[in-house]
Design a protein around this motif. Structure first.
Motif, mmCIF file in Angstrom:
data_model
loop_
_atom_site.group_PDB
_atom_site.id
_atom_site.type_symbol
_atom_site.label_atom_id
_atom_site.label_comp_id
_atom_site.label_asym_id
_atom_site.label_seq_id
_atom_site.Cartn_x
_atom_site.Cartn_y
_atom_site.Cartn_z
ATOM 1 N N PHE A 108 20.887 -22.150 0.910
ATOM 2 C CA PHE A 108 20.235 -20.876 0.452
ATOM 3 C C PHE A 108 19.354 -20.857 -0.622
ATOM 4 C CE2 PHE A 108 23.556 -18.190 3.387
ATOM 5 C CZ PHE A 108 22.024 -18.556 4.226
ATOM 6 N N GLN A 109 20.504 -22.250 -1.842
ATOM 7 C CA GLN A 109 19.424 -22.703 -3.007
ATOM 8 C C GLN A 109 18.059 -23.301 -2.401
ATOM 9 O OE1 GLN A 109 22.516 -24.085 -5.020
ATOM 10 N NE2 GLN A 109 23.868 -22.636 -5.591
ATOM 11 N N HIS A 110 18.458 -24.172 -2.009
ATOM 12 C CA HIS A 110 16.696 -24.878 -1.692
ATOM 13 C C HIS A 110 15.675 -24.180 -1.156
ATOM 14 C CE1 HIS A 110 14.481 -28.115 0.224
ATOM 15 N NE2 HIS A 110 14.639 -27.332 1.303
ATOM 16 N N TYR A 111 16.665 -23.033 -0.441
ATOM 17 C CA TYR A 111 15.404 -22.133 0.413
ATOM 18 C C TYR A 111 14.834 -21.102 -0.718
ATOM 19 C CZ TYR A 111 13.580 -18.851 3.517
ATOM 20 O OH TYR A 111 12.605 -17.617 3.550
ATOM 21 N N LEU A 112 15.680 -21.036 -1.930
ATOM 22 C CA LEU A 112 14.880 -20.134 -3.251
ATOM 23 C C LEU A 112 13.969 -20.701 -3.502
ATOM 24 C CD1 LEU A 112 18.033 -17.849 -3.737
ATOM 25 C CD2 LEU A 112 16.376 -17.304 -3.040
ATOM 26 N N SER A 113 14.146 -22.171 -3.068
ATOM 27 C CA SER A 113 13.308 -22.881 -4.206
ATOM 28 C C SER A 113 11.665 -23.187 -4.170
ATOM 29 C CB SER A 113 13.939 -24.724 -4.717
ATOM 30 O OG SER A 113 13.496 -25.138 -3.406
ATOM 31 N N LEU A 129 23.036 -14.956 -0.997
ATOM 32 C CA LEU A 129 23.991 -15.910 -1.837
ATOM 33 C C LEU A 129 24.945 -15.628 -2.846
ATOM 34 C CD1 LEU A 129 23.401 -19.510 -2.233
ATOM 35 C CD2 LEU A 129 21.964 -18.603 -4.111
ATOM 36 N N GLU A 130 24.364 -14.345 -3.306
ATOM 37 C CA GLU A 130 25.373 -13.688 -4.467
ATOM 38 C C GLU A 130 27.037 -13.708 -3.664
ATOM 39 O OE1 GLU A 130 24.088 -10.077 -6.128
ATOM 40 O OE2 GLU A 130 22.870 -11.293 -7.467
ATOM 41 N N ARG A 131 26.700 -13.221 -2.414
ATOM 42 C CA ARG A 131 28.263 -13.002 -1.482
ATOM 43 C C ARG A 131 28.921 -14.097 -1.308
ATOM 44 N NH1 ARG A 131 24.641 -8.221 0.720
ATOM 45 N NH2 ARG A 131 23.547 -9.744 2.320
ATOM 46 N N LEU A 132 28.030 -14.701 -0.871
ATOM 47 C CA LEU A 132 28.634 -15.865 -0.404
ATOM 48 C C LEU A 132 29.581 -17.032 -1.573
ATOM 49 C CD1 LEU A 132 28.714 -18.481 1.804
ATOM 50 C CD2 LEU A 132 26.181 -19.027 0.218
ATOM 51 N N ASN A 133 29.293 -16.507 -2.686
ATOM 52 C CA ASN A 133 29.340 -17.353 -3.623
ATOM 53 C C ASN A 133 30.576 -16.380 -3.999
ATOM 54 O OD1 ASN A 133 26.850 -18.874 -4.474
ATOM 55 N ND2 ASN A 133 26.411 -17.545 -6.033
ATOM 56 N N LYS A 134 30.688 -15.422 -3.650
ATOM 57 C CA LYS A 134 32.204 -14.350 -3.850
ATOM 58 C C LYS A 134 33.268 -15.132 -2.596
ATOM 59 C CE LYS A 134 30.554 -10.188 -5.775
ATOM 60 N NZ LYS A 134 30.364 -9.045 -6.207
ATOM 61 N N ARG A 135 32.277 -15.150 -1.608
ATOM 62 C CA ARG A 135 33.132 -16.200 -0.395
ATOM 63 C C ARG A 135 33.880 -17.627 -1.101
ATOM 64 N NH1 ARG A 135 31.184 -15.855 5.733
ATOM 65 N NH2 ARG A 135 30.661 -13.413 4.798
ATOM 66 N N ARG A 136 33.227 -18.209 -1.573
ATOM 67 C CA ARG A 136 33.091 -19.210 -1.431
ATOM 68 C C ARG A 136 34.419 -19.227 -2.284
ATOM 69 N NH1 ARG A 136 33.646 -23.784 -5.456
ATOM 70 N NH2 ARG A 136 32.952 -25.803 -4.559
ATOM 71 N N GLN A 137 34.502 -18.634 -3.603
ATOM 72 C CA GLN A 137 35.701 -18.318 -4.946
ATOM 73 C C GLN A 137 36.633 -18.563 -4.656
ATOM 74 O OE1 GLN A 137 34.151 -15.601 -7.542
ATOM 75 N NE2 GLN A 137 32.088 -17.545 -8.402
ATOM 76 N N LYS A 138 37.018 -17.579 -3.635
ATOM 77 C CA LYS A 138 37.827 -16.853 -2.797
ATOM 78 C C LYS A 138 38.248 -17.344 -1.818
ATOM 79 C CE LYS A 138 39.892 -13.410 0.657
ATOM 80 N NZ LYS A 138 39.832 -12.048 1.222
ATOM 81 N N LYS A 139 38.186 -18.874 -1.124
ATOM 82 C CA LYS A 139 38.711 -19.883 -0.290
ATOM 83 C C LYS A 139 38.624 -21.206 -1.122
ATOM 84 C CE LYS A 139 37.626 -18.907 3.677
ATOM 85 N NZ LYS A 139 39.022 -18.084 4.461
ATOM 86 N N PHE A 140 37.699 -20.948 -2.889
ATOM 87 C CA PHE A 140 38.640 -21.626 -3.232
ATOM 88 C C PHE A 140 39.914 -21.603 -4.219
ATOM 89 C CE2 PHE A 140 38.543 -24.059 -7.308
ATOM 90 C CZ PHE A 140 38.349 -25.990 -7.467
#
Length: 347
Positions: A108-113, A129-140
């Motif tokens: 998604f970061q690539h696509y935004l570029s 991407l914001e929601r994805l980041n939150k999900r990633r933080q939870k899994k991490f």
């Protein structure tokens, strides 16, 4: 039957310095396991620091390769319960949950570029991407718990003990060159008989060929109906690639080039799987009609899939050719001939 010959004991004190025709299956098994245990554990601190996603990727790859080493050398080794394949799978699965989200983030970061963030699609992708980041933080947040868990601590301890005092099955004393064909031929047979090769094919004059000239819309339907077969073929190809790479030192350049071909094919099939994961994620975030909200992205993915499909069909045709299959099978049946001529060394 467990064995621990003097040659195996010697192998525990140092890395195997040179691959030669006198090595036993057990010695090569020890070298492979030692190498991938190290890779499976040395990135732990880097993973927890969470500064570079490559650390997590490499740790996950190390776990997968270690699991493959156990599969390959299973007839020769005797591992404790905590070192068994099932425990490696559990650990790798936890790492994989975070890694999959890392891949989505990077995509998604690539696509935004390449799109304007001020457009409707750009704004929508930013929200995703914001929601994805939150999900990633939870899994991490689960990873520190994983590395402190009983299963992980026992895994590390079990392999540490085994590498100090390895236990082998009786077949471990056999010369590795004598048994390489027995290890690789069943693997190739499983690969050649996989139904994924038959996706979007037709039979002409007794031979199977890829169907050419499909439209983008028809190709989309192929992936809906037969995408799982291609995904499973990718996993089988990955196993073949990892397992054959263990034995590169015992073959010549032709064999090594073939392992690189396995990798290229696995990566191409991986692109299709990444697209499927991305689409599934967007369905979860935006609904089944996400393409209406992100038409440019949907078009981009469709066009990339169409281009990659043509690359896949060229490889598909090659692997459906019985002459190619027979040549590849014969190649793995005579490791000593190429090995003695090249004097290959491990990486």
């Amino acid at each position: 039957m467990r064995t621990q010959s003097s040659s195996h004991t010697k192998a525990t004190k140092t890395k195997i310095p040179k691959f030669d025709a006198q090595l036993s299956l057990g010695e090569v098994a020890y070298w492979a396991i030692q190498k991938h245990v190290k890779k499976s554990t040395k990135y732990q601190d880097g993973v927890l620091a969470d500064r570079n996603p490559e650390n997590l990727h490499q740790m996950r790859v190390g776990m997968r390769r270690l699991r493959t080493a156990i599969d390959v050398f299973g007839p020769a080794i005797d591992l404790p319960d905590a070192a068994q394949r099932s425990n490696i799978t559990k650990i790798a699965r936890q790492l994989g949950k975070v890694r999959d989200l890392d891949v989505l983030q990077l995509w998604f970061q690539h696509y935004l570029s390449i799109v304007s963030t001020s457009t409707d699609e750009g704004v929508q992708i930013q929200h995703v991407l914001e929601r994805l980041n939150k999900r990633r933080q939870k899994k991490f947040s689960q990873l520190p718990k994983l590395f402190k868990s009983k299963i992980y601590r026992q895994f590390v301890a079990a392999y540490g003990d085994w590498l100090k005092k390895p236990q082998f099955q009786s077949v471990a004393v056999m010369p590795v060159l004598d048994v390489v064909p027995d290890l690789l031929l069943p693997l190739l047979s499983q690969l050649f008989l996989h139904p994924g090769w038959l996706v979007a094919t037709e039979t002409l004059e007794g031979r199977v060929y890829p169907i050419v000239g499909m439209s983008m819309e028809t190709l989309d339907q192929v992936f809906v109906q037969e995408g799982p077969d291609l995904h499973d073929l990718r996993k089988q190809m990955k196993r073949v690639r990892y397992q054959t790479e263990f034995f590169i030192p015992f073959f010549g350049q032709t064999y090594q080039a073939q392992t690189q071909g396995f990798r290229a094919l696995q990566e191409l099939l991986g692109v299709f799987q990444d697209e499927a994961v991305l689409s599934e994620f967007l369905v979860g975030e935006l609904g089944i009609y996400w393409s209406d909200q992100l038409p440019s992205l949907a078009k981009l993915l469709q066009e990339e899939r169409f281009r990659n499909w043509k690359k896949w069909q060229a490889l598909q045709l090659k692997y459906l050719d019985p002459k190619f299959r027979r040549t590849l099978s014969r190649r793995v049946m005579s490791p000593s001939l190429e090995f003695m001529a090249t004097g290959s060394q491990p990486n």
